[in-house]
Design an enzyme around this catalytic site. Structure first.
Site, PDB file in Angstrom:
ATOM      1  N   ASN A  12     -17.605  -8.231  39.778  1.00 12.20           N
ATOM      2  CA  ASN A  12     -18.883  -8.889  40.027  1.00 12.20           C
ATOM      3  C   ASN A  12     -19.630  -8.980  38.702  1.00 12.20           C
ATOM      4  OD1 ASN A  12     -21.453  -9.673  40.618  1.00 12.20           O
ATOM      5  ND2 ASN A  12     -21.791  -8.149  42.224  1.00 12.20           N
ATOM      6  N   ASP A  43     -19.672  -3.019  31.092  1.00 15.30           N
ATOM      7  CA  ASP A  43     -19.895  -2.925  32.538  1.00 15.30           C
ATOM      8  C   ASP A  43     -18.897  -1.917  33.139  1.00 15.30           C
ATOM      9  OD1 ASP A  43     -20.853  -3.279  35.092  1.00 15.30           O
ATOM     10  OD2 ASP A  43     -20.011  -5.291  35.364  1.00 15.30           O
TER      11      ASP A  43
END
Lengths: 364, 508
Positions: B327, B354
């Site tokens: 995502n 991330d």
């Protein structure tokens, strides 16, 4: 001058009329310094009345003052009522609920009906900005704005100025040059703030608005004041003559459309920045404009510690009603710098002066 | 007096000889001797030609052929503490960080409970001091509980040391609330980091809306969901910027951008002078949605390598590979190219992993039900080299800039006050000299004299194979397992103390 029943101290007949040609007091914006000083000097004369054993002068004997409070109020209504009574006027009252207003009548029609009964002055409070202005266009009697929405509250501005001038020994001239006033808190929603800004600037003071950017947006600088988001930095910078602590107007942050900031809203979108979103907020106890009362109080509350860092002679004002522990700490509200109750007392003299001058001007 | 073992790992004074010192903050790129003393950088000077060992240092490292960079900074990691300690902790996540060459990481607030008040910010700093191997700086949630309906205590978090605000994992979707947040945070001087995902366009979405999703019968995640928010937020930022004279709007930062359209929007906003920045992640620089279908062979192909033998039988059909579920999702080759172009032309100024550790049980499920994200800290640097240096997209000084001073500036870690808030777990024997000087003269992201000696020694030519089993992270969810890469951090110093040493550093 020997008796109290025939003269009005400091207000000789006609003296103020040239300097106060206004039938209505709708706001302090645009008023000249001379006009403001006329009201304040007149108030200074009336202030003495409240110290007499017989607290009454005949200045408005035979006149009728109507209180049209379309929005609830306690202290402002009491203050105007008492002011009219001390001028020997008769007072009638109309409140928003239980009247024709509840039946769908427009404010103008209500005002015209009241005027038709023979009224010399109307004192109007309304939750919509500009309502007294609409009324004033249709009636011939004096109209005094007792607070319209998020716009102005001119008699509060005048009494704040009067109190500031008294605290700093400026009663002779009402020249506020060199004084610096911080108006702290919910500026965008505050009619008190706007009247303070306009009046103080006209009389030579400087004004700094303090609050989070959602309540004190940089765009307020268009009014001529400066904007600061860090209360501590401002205090440590020195030079403040007074701090005027505003209540958080929770009721104005939620429930209504995005009209918070009027023409001075955040950015091109204007008014909507602070306004409408009520999701997740309990009405009356929190505001979408800042995260929590705890955070607000820590950043912008006037604590005893912050008050102790103010310059000698700086006074603490509050237009009321206070939220002790939020914008002002208990010991500061009752402390030696506080002139909060003096503001209330001065409000009476200021409102006497405004009623007297406007009714006189309406007769010309 | 430190004993021999401590002196080896935590020398009170250290000379790194003949390294290629690259420090974009000071415009340095030359073969240098870097002197470190008492946890601080003492000097960076042209390498001495003398072959004799200099005296006056507890330890001297021959760094010929190595790059010495300011400690790498990752402004976007998930350390899962508190609430997700089965997947990662501040201790294990920072162990992964230093193994990857990072000396400071900014952790996202989507923990349980969320980092949404000053007490939680202080909790992160406390756990860092107790357990961490590198510096950790918390990003505060923008809204209470990350629910997106009222502001969190942003000013109090800023006072407690939050380095930015984000509801990462979720987008701050309400335009009214987003405008209010951008307005309210102005005095904090901190940036808003947006996870750009319009939620109403991604309900039931599991991967990029494209040919693979169509074949596999998975809910598509359109580029529009990201681009719409980027475009909207830029307009909101303009409104805040136009609110008054003389006040800079807050920084607005797009996290992990995934598609070409976003790069364009950011390029235009930056050209218009708005304080907009964006980050790219290793997986969005290298992989595409085809990995969902074809798994390891597609990864190898994307990295220009021959697929390993015996990974997946050709006849097995689509893999529904959850290690490629991200995502925002992996998109198409054209998006990867656009992101690379964005890095090349200065539109994208920050690289961020991330890093998203997950336990096996959250990945070993049906694709639609699997968690989003992969670990990143231990493979990032080599993947940046693979995708950016090897093809000549950017050069080394530029890469170091994207990994040091730029993220430092984004998170205000270039300021000594904020930088000084975080210190990792003390090493016995160093406390007498490794205490933070007050006040610290420089923030993070530079080799300036008297800055903290946060250094990364990089061997740009070392070949190695990713082995998830040896990762320091508590989680193993990486799609790069088994991939051969070139270049890695072989020594990571935080405050002058070695927090990671690769075998190849021995003997230097």
């Amino acid at each position: 001058m020997a008796t109290t029943s025939t003269t009005t101290p400091a207000v000789s007949e006609g003296a103020g009329r040239d300097l106060w040609p206004h039938r209505c007091l709708l706001g302090l914006e645009g008023l000249e310094a001379d006009a403001l000083r006329t009201v304040l000097q007149t108030a200074r004369g009336f202030a003495e009345v409240s110290t007499r054993s017989v607290k009454k002068v005949p200045s408005l004997r035979g006149k009728v003052v109507a209180n049209l409070f379309f929005e609830e109020s306690t202290r402002t209504r009491l203050s105007f009522t008492l002011a009219a009574q001390r001028l020997s006027a008769d007072v009638i009252d109309l409140s928003g609920s239980g009247s024709s207003v509840a039946k769908g009548e427009t404010v103008v029609d209500t005002a015209l009906n009241v005027e038709a009964m023979g009224v010399d002055a109307m004192v109007v409070r309304h939750k919509a900005s500009g309502a007294p202005h609409r009324i004033s266009e249709h009636v011939r009697c004096a109209v005094v704005n007792a607070g319209d929405g998020k716009h102005e509250h001119p008699t509060q501005g005048l009494l704040d100025i009067y109190t500031l001038a008294r605290a700093h020994g400026r009663l002779e001239t009402f020249d506020l040059s060199g004084l610096r006033v911080a108006v702290v808190g919910d500026i965008v929603s505050s009619r008190v703030a706007r009247s303070n800004i306009f009046g103080l600037l006209a009389l030579g003071a400087s004004v700094v608005c303090v609050g989070p950017p959602t309540l004190a947006p940089r765009s307020l600088e268009a009014l001529g004041c400066t904007v600061e988001h860090d209360f501590d930095r401002l205090i440590d910078g020195g030079g403040l003559s007074a701090v005027n602590m505003l209540r958080i107007q929770f009721e104005r942050h939620s429930g209504e459309g995005g009209g918070a900031a009027g023409g001075v809203g955040v950015g091109g979108g204007g008014a909507g920045a602070v306004g409408a979103n009520t999701t997740g907020n309990k009405a009356g106890s929190s505001s979408p404009a800042f995260p929590s009362i705890r955070e607000y109080a820590q950043c912008y509350g006037l604590t005893a510690e912050r008050a102790s860092r103010l310059p000698v002679g700086a006074v603490v004002m509050h237009p009321g009603p206070m939220n002790r522990g939020v914008e002002i700490a208990d010991d500061v509200a009752d402390g030696p710098r506080s002139v909060i109750l003096e503001q209330v007392a001065n409000g009476l003299a200021v409102r006497m002066a405004v009623l007297f001058l406007c009714v006189a001007a309406a007769e010309c | 007096m430190p004993d021999a073992q401590t002196a080896h790992h935590a020398p009170r004074s250290l000379l790194i000889r003949a390294a290629r010192a690259i420090d974009p903050a000071t415009g340095t790129d030359r073969i240098s001797d870097i002197a470190v003393r008492d946890g601080l950088i003492e000097s960076v000077s042209p390498a001495s030609a003398s072959k004799t060992a200099p005296s006056g240092f507890d330890r001297v490292i021959n760094a010929e052929g190595l790059i010495c960079s300011p400690g790498l900074i990752d402004p976007h990691v998930h350390l899962r503490e508190p609430g997700g300690e089965d997947a990662e902790t501040i201790e294990t996540g920072t162990a992964a960080a230093v193994a990857g060459g990072f000396t400071a990481v900014c952790c996202m607030p989507n923990t349980s409970p969320a980092i949404d008040d000053d007490a939680m910010v202080e909790f992160v700093y406390t756990r860092t001091e107790q357990t961490a191997h590198c510096r950790v700086y918390p990003v505060g949630a923008a809204t209470r509980g990350r629910k997106g309906d009222e502001l969190a205590e942003l000013a109090l978090m800023a006072r407690a040391g939050a380095v930015g605000f984000s509801d990462d994992g979720d987008c701050l979707a309400s335009p009214a609330l987003m405008l209010r947040a951008l307005t309210y945070i102005q005095p904090t001087g901190l940036a808003f980091m947006q996870h750009c995902q319009e939620p109403s366009l991604t309900r039931g979405s599991a991967m990029h809306a494209g040919s693979v999703a169509a074949r596999l019968g998975l809910g598509g995640w359109p580029r529009l969901a990201e681009e719409l928010i980027v475009e909207r937020d830029i307009r909101l930022l303009k409104a805040v910027a136009g609110g008054g004279k003389g006040e800079a709007p807050p920084g607005y930062h797009v996290q992990h951008l995934s598609c070409a359209g976003s790069v364009d929007l950011i390029r235009k906003a930056r050209a218009a002078g708005l304080p907009v920045s964006a980050e790219a992640s290793p997986h969005h620089l290298t992989l595409t949605h085809e990995c969902v279908e074809r798994a390891e062979p597609a990864v190898a192909e994307a990295l220009g390598q021959a697929a390993q033998a015996g990974t997946a039988p050709a006849s097995a059909g689509p893999r529904y590979w959850t290690l490629a579920k991200m995502n925002p999702p992996l998109r198409e080759r054209s998006d990867v190219r656009a992101i690379l172009e964005g890095v090349a032309d200065g539109t994208i100024t920050i690289l961020a992993t991330d890093h998203a550790p997950h336990t096996p049980e959250r990945k070993h499920v049906e694709f639609e039900h699997a968690a989003f994200g992969i670990t990143g800290l231990e493979t990032a640097l080599a993947l940046y080299i693979k995708s950016l240096i090897e093809p000549g997209v950017i050069d080394w000084p530029r890469l170091i800039e994207l990994l040091t001073i730029n993220p430092a500036r984004l998170c205000r870690l270039d300021r000594p006050t904020l930088a000084a808030m975080s210190e990792p777990k003390p090493i016995p024997g160093t406390s007498a000299w490794a205490a933070t000087p007050q006040p610290l003269k420089h923030g993070l992201g530079t080799l300036a004299p008297s800055a903290w000696a946060d250094l990364t020694l990089i061997d740009p030519n070392l070949e190695w194979t990713v082995d998830a089993a040896t990762h320091a992270s508590r989680s193993r969810n990486t799609p790069y397992h088994g991939v051969r890469l070139t270049g890695r951090a072989i020594g990571t110093l935080v405050g002058g103390v070695f927090r990671y040493r690769h075998d190849s550093l021995e003997g230097r």
